[in-house]
Design a protein around this motif. Structure first.
Motif, mmCIF file in Angstrom:
data_model
loop_
_atom_site.group_PDB
_atom_site.id
_atom_site.type_symbol
_atom_site.label_atom_id
_atom_site.label_comp_id
_atom_site.label_asym_id
_atom_site.label_seq_id
_atom_site.Cartn_x
_atom_site.Cartn_y
_atom_site.Cartn_z
ATOM 1 N N GLU A 1 -6.258 12.093 1.810
ATOM 2 C CA GLU A 1 -6.304 10.686 1.424
ATOM 3 C C GLU A 1 -5.975 9.786 2.604
ATOM 4 O O GLU A 1 -6.586 8.715 2.773
ATOM 5 C CB GLU A 1 -5.328 10.437 0.275
ATOM 6 C CG GLU A 1 -5.773 11.063 -1.039
ATOM 7 C CD GLU A 1 -4.704 10.961 -2.120
ATOM 8 O OE1 GLU A 1 -5.073 10.902 -3.297
ATOM 9 O OE2 GLU A 1 -3.489 10.952 -1.774
ATOM 10 N N ARG A 2 -4.986 10.217 3.422
ATOM 11 C CA ARG A 2 -4.668 9.411 4.607
ATOM 12 C C ARG A 2 -5.856 9.342 5.560
ATOM 13 O O ARG A 2 -6.180 8.290 6.105
ATOM 14 C CB ARG A 2 -3.436 10.001 5.322
ATOM 15 C CG ARG A 2 -2.128 9.724 4.607
ATOM 16 C CD ARG A 2 -0.935 9.939 5.556
ATOM 17 N NE ARG A 2 -0.855 11.323 6.036
ATOM 18 C CZ ARG A 2 -0.200 12.285 5.393
ATOM 19 N NH1 ARG A 2 0.418 12.015 4.260
ATOM 20 N NH2 ARG A 2 -0.152 13.501 5.890
ATOM 21 N N GLU A 3 -6.529 10.465 5.721
ATOM 22 C CA GLU A 3 -7.696 10.493 6.612
ATOM 23 C C GLU A 3 -8.822 9.613 6.078
ATOM 24 O O GLU A 3 -9.460 8.866 6.838
ATOM 25 C CB GLU A 3 -8.180 11.933 6.785
ATOM 26 C CG GLU A 3 -9.365 12.041 7.754
ATOM 27 C CD GLU A 3 -9.896 13.460 7.869
ATOM 28 O OE1 GLU A 3 -10.892 13.640 8.587
ATOM 29 O OE2 GLU A 3 -9.316 14.368 7.228
ATOM 30 N N ALA A 4 -9.066 9.693 4.758
ATOM 31 C CA ALA A 4 -10.136 8.892 4.157
ATOM 32 C C ALA A 4 -9.847 7.405 4.303
ATOM 33 O O ALA A 4 -10.752 6.602 4.578
ATOM 34 C CB ALA A 4 -10.300 9.257 2.677
ATOM 35 N N ARG A 5 -8.577 7.003 4.105
ATOM 36 C CA ARG A 5 -8.216 5.590 4.242
ATOM 37 C C ARG A 5 -8.436 5.109 5.666
ATOM 38 O O ARG A 5 -8.978 4.020 5.901
ATOM 39 C CB ARG A 5 -6.754 5.384 3.836
ATOM 40 C CG ARG A 5 -6.356 3.909 3.814
ATOM 41 C CD ARG A 5 -4.926 3.734 3.367
ATOM 42 N NE ARG A 5 -3.980 4.271 4.357
ATOM 43 C CZ ARG A 5 -2.657 4.163 4.253
ATOM 44 N NH1 ARG A 5 -2.125 3.601 3.190
ATOM 45 N NH2 ARG A 5 -1.867 4.666 5.198
ATOM 46 N N GLU A 6 -8.048 5.911 6.633
ATOM 47 C CA GLU A 6 -8.219 5.513 8.025
ATOM 48 C C GLU A 6 -9.697 5.436 8.413
ATOM 49 O O GLU A 6 -10.114 4.541 9.156
ATOM 50 C CB GLU A 6 -7.482 6.493 8.942
ATOM 51 C CG GLU A 6 -5.969 6.449 8.812
ATOM 52 C CD GLU A 6 -5.423 5.040 9.032
ATOM 53 O OE1 GLU A 6 -5.888 4.365 9.974
ATOM 54 O OE2 GLU A 6 -4.559 4.615 8.250
ATOM 55 N N ARG A 7 -10.452 6.367 7.887
ATOM 56 C CA ARG A 7 -11.888 6.363 8.189
ATOM 57 C C ARG A 7 -12.545 5.113 7.597
ATOM 58 O O ARG A 7 -13.414 4.499 8.228
ATOM 59 C CB ARG A 7 -12.560 7.628 7.642
ATOM 60 C CG ARG A 7 -12.161 8.892 8.393
ATOM 61 C CD ARG A 7 -12.718 10.138 7.711
ATOM 62 N NE ARG A 7 -14.156 10.234 7.863
ATOM 63 C CZ ARG A 7 -14.772 10.791 8.914
ATOM 64 N NH1 ARG A 7 -14.052 11.289 9.914
ATOM 65 N NH2 ARG A 7 -16.078 10.856 8.974
ATOM 66 N N ARG A 8 -12.147 4.729 6.369
ATOM 67 C CA ARG A 8 -12.703 3.518 5.749
ATOM 68 C C ARG A 8 -12.335 2.283 6.562
ATOM 69 O O ARG A 8 -13.194 1.405 6.791
ATOM 70 C CB ARG A 8 -12.183 3.408 4.320
ATOM 71 C CG ARG A 8 -12.425 2.043 3.669
ATOM 72 C CD ARG A 8 -13.886 1.721 3.491
ATOM 73 N NE ARG A 8 -14.473 2.461 2.395
ATOM 74 C CZ ARG A 8 -15.669 2.214 1.874
ATOM 75 N NH1 ARG A 8 -16.412 1.230 2.378
ATOM 76 N NH2 ARG A 8 -16.151 2.938 0.904
ATOM 77 N N GLU B 1 0.843 -1.188 0.000
ATOM 78 C CA GLU B 1 0.000 0.000 0.000
ATOM 79 C C GLU B 1 0.880 1.241 0.000
ATOM 80 O O GLU B 1 2.006 1.222 0.521
ATOM 81 C CB GLU B 1 -0.899 0.010 1.240
ATOM 82 C CG GLU B 1 -1.969 -1.062 1.220
ATOM 83 C CD GLU B 1 -2.934 -0.869 2.361
ATOM 84 O OE1 GLU B 1 -2.869 0.192 3.024
ATOM 85 O OE2 GLU B 1 -3.755 -1.762 2.586
ATOM 86 N N PRO B 2 0.396 2.322 -0.598
ATOM 87 C CA PRO B 2 1.211 3.537 -0.622
ATOM 88 C C PRO B 2 1.593 3.953 0.795
ATOM 89 O O PRO B 2 0.795 3.870 1.735
ATOM 90 C CB PRO B 2 0.273 4.570 -1.265
ATOM 91 C CG PRO B 2 -0.717 3.757 -2.024
ATOM 92 C CD PRO B 2 -0.889 2.500 -1.247
ATOM 93 N N ALA B 3 2.824 4.366 0.890
ATOM 94 C CA ALA B 3 3.284 4.847 2.197
ATOM 95 C C ALA B 3 2.575 6.151 2.528
ATOM 96 O O ALA B 3 2.099 6.873 1.655
ATOM 97 C CB ALA B 3 4.798 5.057 2.161
ATOM 98 N N ASP B 4 2.518 6.417 3.838
ATOM 99 C CA ASP B 4 1.808 7.618 4.267
ATOM 100 C C ASP B 4 2.349 8.874 3.603
ATOM 101 O O ASP B 4 1.604 9.800 3.276
ATOM 102 C CB ASP B 4 1.907 7.764 5.788
ATOM 103 C CG ASP B 4 0.984 6.780 6.487
ATOM 104 O OD1 ASP B 4 0.154 6.165 5.788
ATOM 105 O OD2 ASP B 4 1.103 6.632 7.717
ATOM 106 N N GLU B 5 3.717 8.874 3.372
ATOM 107 C CA GLU B 5 4.268 10.094 2.794
ATOM 108 C C GLU B 5 3.847 10.285 1.340
ATOM 109 O O GLU B 5 4.012 11.373 0.773
ATOM 110 C CB GLU B 5 5.796 10.085 2.904
ATOM 111 C CG GLU B 5 6.473 8.907 2.218
ATOM 112 C CD GLU B 5 6.687 7.751 3.191
ATOM 113 O OE1 GLU B 5 7.556 6.915 2.937
ATOM 114 O OE2 GLU B 5 5.967 7.712 4.222
ATOM 115 N N ASP B 6 3.336 9.184 0.668
ATOM 116 C CA ASP B 6 2.875 9.289 -0.721
ATOM 117 C C ASP B 6 1.436 9.782 -0.811
ATOM 118 O O ASP B 6 0.919 9.974 -1.911
ATOM 119 C CB ASP B 6 2.987 7.933 -1.424
ATOM 120 C CG ASP B 6 4.440 7.472 -1.507
ATOM 121 O OD1 ASP B 6 5.312 8.356 -1.598
ATOM 122 O OD2 ASP B 6 4.663 6.250 -1.500
#
Length: 575
Positions: A245-252, A235-240
């Motif tokens: 997008e990081r927030e949306a992924r965590e929420r999902r 999976e893409p690293a957080d820095e990518d």
């Protein structure tokens, strides 16, 4: 009398209008519209005054896209029977096909004057008004949906090797039918890749979809040599990722975890806990409709059907906005239908089940739809029953019959049947009307129904005997008259019928009339069973060689009865 011989009939009798009509109906059911139109034309050639035949041919021609011819047949149907609602329905459908929408509206409205509760006319009127007012012109896609109004649409889909297999899928056919009725609904069906492929085909664009969603020539080209399976990409690293997008992924992830917890609680019947988990998932990702359909399932188990409907409505709304998978849409509609049925809203439940099947067809939902439709019909029929009104309708039919207004009398007797389905008398009375109109199969059908309801009703037996006598089915006429005499040995009508039938049998032992009677009798299962009886075949052989042996065989009551049946049918000739 001595039996002098029997013979197999030599020629098949010409087909009647009713037989052509039956073949036309079968062809229409098989979607062989050209064959159906031909059979109905043959029937019309034999019975040009039968309005039903023109109605049927109009339907076949409309299915072929021959709307001018369909309109001509519909107009003739209305001319022959101006009070028959279906004629106006055929006329309206043909006019819609010709895009003469104002005239179509007028045709449907005229039909509703004769049958105000006719559901087909009401639906046709609504569709015609919608088309007239431009309801199908703007689908939000530049009028793209108008391509589905093409009367040759199914032929085009069948001619394309990529789209032809879709026609074997009932849910796809249902969607195309819905799009033809309302092209403006195209946007709601574009999440179905099959619909997208048909759109591309109609536009002349190759949108053949591969297993992974590829399109165009690349998908249809020969596959390249297989290469080693690549290692799964991390999976893409957080820095990518962007912060959003990081927030949306965590929420999902958090929402899916809440959904999984809700599923476990649901299976354990801890419903309040399941609701809490699903509501948390919805709050985290409000654009995922499956969280809402799961919530609806919990409310349904709790028998809180109003909340079930609220959750289903929201799920459908979200699904439309996000173009969710059509299977998930079908599930939401099905749960809505289940809740409406529990609330005793059968029309609403039926509509929801139909919407579900339009999205994706499953046997379970189809069975629920049919069960709901059957229950609604039974309730409506029961609510319509009224013995007093049935009696009034029957008396009205009697008065119309005496005035020679047989079609109107048929309508009155039919109304009496609907008002009191347990009364056998209207069937006998309606049979008399059909007899006057020379609709012999319909008359016999009503007599048989009357006898089924009340086997001791002598009038039905004598009427049945008279019908068979007119059709020169003398063996059946004798059976009916003898049954009437078993019920009442003094029935003058039955005695007269037996005498007339025996006289006709004796008078018609030769000639073409005898041949035709024998030909028809050979199609009778009872006559076939007698002729296939090995004992009877042996007796007939001996009687052929030695006519005098008939006296010996006729001492057996069973053999005598069967021989007399063959003589009455015209299969055996006597002198």
């Amino acid at each position: 009398r001595a039996v002098v011989g029997w013979r197999q009939p030599r020629a098949v009798h010409p087909m009647s209008a009713d037989e052509h009509k039956a073949l036309g109906n079968e062809a229409f059911k098989a979607q062989d519209f050209e064959g159906a139109a031909k059979h109905f034309s043959d029937a019309i050639a034999l019975d040009a005054s039968n309005h039903v035949l023109y109605s049927n041919r109009s339907a076949a021609r409309a299915s072929l896209g021959q709307f001018e011819d369909a309109l001509e047949d519909a107009a003739k149907c209305v001319e022959l029977n101006p009070t028959w609602a279906k004629g106006y329905s055929r006329k309206g459908a043909a006019l819609v096909g010709l895009k003469r929408h104002d005239e179509a509206v007028a045709a449907y409205e005229e039909g509703l004057k004769h049958d105000p509760e006719n559901a087909t006319l009401k639906a046709g009127l609504e569709d015609a008004k919608h088309a007239r007012d431009g309801g199908g012109g703007d689908d939000g896609l530049g009028g793209l949906g108008n391509m589905f109004a093409d009367p040759n649409l199914f032929a085009k889909i069948m001619a394309n090797p990529q789209t032809a297999p879709f026609l074997q899928q009932p849910d796809f056919v249902a969607k195309i039918n819905a799009l033809q009725r309302d092209p403006s609904s195209l946007n709601a069906h574009l999440q179905d890749p099959r619909v997208m492929q048909v759109v591309g085909m109609l536009m002349g664009i190759n949108v053949q979809m591969g297993p992974g969603g590829e399109s165009g020539a690349e998908a249809s080209a020969a596959p390249p040599p297989k290469e080693p399976e690549p290692e799964p990409e991390p999976e893409p690293a957080d820095e990518d990722l962007s912060p959003e997008e990081r927030e949306a992924r965590e929420r999902r992830k958090e929402a899916d975890a809440a959904k999984a917890q809700g599923n476990e609680a649901y299976k354990a019947k801890r419903f309040e806990e399941a609701i809490a988990h699903y509501e948390r998932a919805i709050a985290l990702v409000p654009t995922e409709m499956t969280y809402l359909t799961n919530l609806a399932a919990v409310h349904f188990e709790q028998k809180d059907y109003e909340k079930t409907l609220e959750a289903c409505a929201k799920a459908i709304e979200v699904g439309r906005e996000t173009r969710a998978d059509y299977r998930n849409m079908a599930k939401a509609y099905a749960r809505k239908g289940n809740a409406l049925q529990r609330l005793d809203d059968l029309p609403g439940a039926i509509k929801a089940f139909e919407d579900s099947l339009l999205e994706h067809r499953t046997e379970e939902v189809y069975k629920r739809l049919k069960a709901a439709q059957k229950l609604l019909q039974e309730r409506e029929e029961l609510a319509y029953q009224d013995p007093d009104k049935a009696k009034a309708a029957r008396e009205q039919g009697n008065a119309l019959f005496k005035e020679g207004k047989y079609p109107e009398a048929i309508e009155a007797y039919t109304e009496a049947m609907r008002r009191d389905p347990k009364d056998h008398v209207p069937y006998s009375n309606r049979a008399a009307c059909y007899q006057k109109l020379m609709e012999w199969p319909m008359a016999l059908k009503d007599c048989d129904k009357c006898i089924e309801m009340c086997p001791a009703f002598i009038k039905a037996w004598t009427r049945k005997g008279g019908l068979h006598f007119h059709l020169k089915e003398y063996h059946k006429a004798l059976d009916a008259y003898n049954k009437a005499l078993e019920l009442d040995g003094e029935s003058a009508e039955a005695k007269d019928g037996v005498e007339r039938t025996l006289t006709a049998i004796q008078a018609g032992s030769e000639g073409e009339d005898q041949q035709q009677r024998a030909q028809r009798a050979m199609a009778d299962p009872e006559i076939q069973a007698i002729l296939n009886d090995q004992t009877i075949r042996k007796v007939l052989g001996e009687m052929q060689d030695d006519p005098a042996s008939a006296n010996k065989f006729l001492k057996d009551p069973d053999i005598k009865r069967k021989i007399e049946k063959l003589i009455a049918a015209g299969v055996l000739q006597v002198k």
